[in-house]
Design an enzyme around this catalytic site. Structure first.
Site, mmCIF file in Angstrom:
data_model
loop_
_atom_site.group_PDB
_atom_site.id
_atom_site.type_symbol
_atom_site.label_atom_id
_atom_site.label_comp_id
_atom_site.label_asym_id
_atom_site.label_seq_id
_atom_site.Cartn_x
_atom_site.Cartn_y
_atom_site.Cartn_z
ATOM 1 N N ALA A 14 31.988 35.596 46.145
ATOM 2 C CA ALA A 14 33.333 34.980 46.148
ATOM 3 C C ALA A 14 33.537 34.012 44.987
ATOM 4 C CB ALA A 14 33.574 34.274 47.477
ATOM 5 N N SER A 15 32.590 33.970 44.059
ATOM 6 C CA SER A 15 32.760 33.062 42.921
ATOM 7 C C SER A 15 33.771 33.604 41.912
ATOM 8 C CB SER A 15 31.413 32.833 42.227
ATOM 9 O OG SER A 15 30.755 34.063 42.014
ATOM 10 N N ARG A 16 33.942 34.927 41.906
ATOM 11 C CA ARG A 16 34.805 35.511 40.879
ATOM 12 C C ARG A 16 35.579 36.710 41.441
ATOM 13 N NH1 ARG A 16 31.404 37.898 37.106
ATOM 14 N NH2 ARG A 16 29.441 37.453 38.155
ATOM 15 N N THR A 39 24.648 33.107 41.367
ATOM 16 C CA THR A 39 24.171 32.065 40.439
ATOM 17 C C THR A 39 25.269 31.173 39.869
ATOM 18 O OG1 THR A 39 24.378 33.654 38.619
ATOM 19 C CG2 THR A 39 22.199 33.455 39.620
ATOM 20 N N GLY A 55 45.577 24.756 50.903
ATOM 21 C CA GLY A 55 45.652 24.179 52.251
ATOM 22 C C GLY A 55 44.529 24.610 53.175
ATOM 23 N N GLY A 58 36.452 25.214 53.408
ATOM 24 C CA GLY A 58 35.238 26.026 53.503
ATOM 25 C C GLY A 58 34.105 25.308 52.814
ATOM 26 N N ASN A 91 31.404 41.851 49.809
ATOM 27 C CA ASN A 91 32.107 42.146 48.556
ATOM 28 C C ASN A 91 31.167 42.114 47.346
ATOM 29 O OD1 ASN A 91 34.533 41.945 46.540
ATOM 30 N ND2 ASN A 91 33.305 40.107 46.154
ATOM 31 N N TYR A 156 26.359 54.215 40.692
ATOM 32 C CA TYR A 156 27.320 53.287 41.312
ATOM 33 C C TYR A 156 28.097 54.003 42.419
ATOM 34 C CZ TYR A 156 31.349 50.063 41.576
ATOM 35 O OH TYR A 156 32.342 49.210 42.001
ATOM 36 N N ALA A 158 27.209 56.530 44.195
ATOM 37 C CA ALA A 158 26.330 56.749 45.353
ATOM 38 C C ALA A 158 26.243 55.481 46.189
ATOM 39 C CB ALA A 158 24.944 57.175 44.888
#
Ligand code: NAP
Length: 248
Positions: A14-16, A39, A55, A58, A91, A156, A158
């Protein structure tokens, strides 16, 4: 509709890119979101800041999704501190292109470890608390390439098509406990992963997309929000394509 207030969510990678947009979208709908990354803590901080601006709230939760023990510890500790994990979005993903004749086994192993086993470890670590709470949403991010294939992406593809069988099996195992397992399958989306695409390939690709544009991370995030919602309780074992019509 699609109110996620009171739900605890975890988004890997979820960093990018798509993961970031997903974390922000879930938080905007009221979920408390754990922002996982490998990282890149500066980028993850930006995700958290954007969630708060919207708003929501987390925390950062770094771990390597391909490390089974790390995933288990992180999820168990999260559940102890925050209560049942309601939404788990697998993800985090890795793409290393390579024509079949030049493909390297170690690249294949890395992609399988992150894309396939990483998703499996997250689902396995999450499902117990979901079952107990009689509510759970496991959402895996696949790719249109997993269904259509793409020259240079056999490894990828697969790793991404494997997620469909995995989610459908989990959907069958836990459907009666209020846990759904679905796949979101994006087409080509503007993120770091596609940033290096040669102009020629980009042009060719656009010709295959009826909507006439590449996707935005937010296009995919909206599909995840839907599948994460209470309203999607009768949707399980499905593949939701978000690809501008590239595959129908
Ligand atoms: P991205 O911009 O390259 O970001 C990848 C994310 O995954 C980063 O947050 C990265 O963390 C994280 N990550 C990578 N390996 C990890 C690991 N072992 N443990 C934990 N986190 C890890 O990717 P994206 O384009 O947003 O893609 C997100 C997902 O959508 C992937 O599964 C990808 O295969 C899929 N997808 C993308 C597209 C597309 O066109 N972009 C299309 C179809 C499907 P760090 O920042 O710490 O490195």
């Amino acid at each position: 509709m699609f109110d996620l207030s009171g739900r605890v969510a975890l988004v890997t990678g979820a960093s990018r890119g798509i993961g970031r947009a997903t974390a922000i979208a879930l938080a905007t709908r009221g979920a408390w979101v754990a922002v996982n990354y490998a990282t890149n803590s500066a980028a993850a901080e930006e995700t958290l800041a954007a969630m708060r601006t919207a708003g929501g709230d987390g925390e950062l939760l770094p771990f390597d999704v391909s490390d089974a023990a790390a995933v288990t510890v992180a999820v168990e500790d999260l559940v102890l501190r925050k209560g049942p994990l309601a939404i788990a979005v697998a993800n985090a993903g890795l793409n290393i292109d390579g024509l079949l004749l030049r493909a390297q086994e170690e690249d294949f192993d890395r992609m399988l470890a992150t894309n396939v086993k990483g998703t499996f470890f997250l689902a396995k670590a999450s499902v117990r608390s979901m079952m107990k709470a009689r509510f759970g949403r496991i959402i895996a991010v696949s790719s249109v390439v997993g269904a259509m294939g793409n020259a240079g992406q056999s490894m990828y593809a697969a790793s991404k098509s494997a997620l469909v069988g995995m989610m459908r099996s989990i959907a069958r195992e836990y459907g009666s406990r209020g846990v759904t397992a679905n796949v979101v399958s994006p087409g080509f989306v503007e993120t770091d992963m596609t940033a290096g695409m040669p102009e020629e390939a980009r042009k060719k690709l656009l010709g295959m997309i009826p909507s006439g544009r590449l996707g935005r991370p937010e296009d995919v995030a909206a599909a995840v929000v839907y599948l994460a919602s209470a309203e999607a309780s009768w949707v399980t074992g499905q593949v939701l394509g978000v690809n501008g019509g590239m595959r129908m």
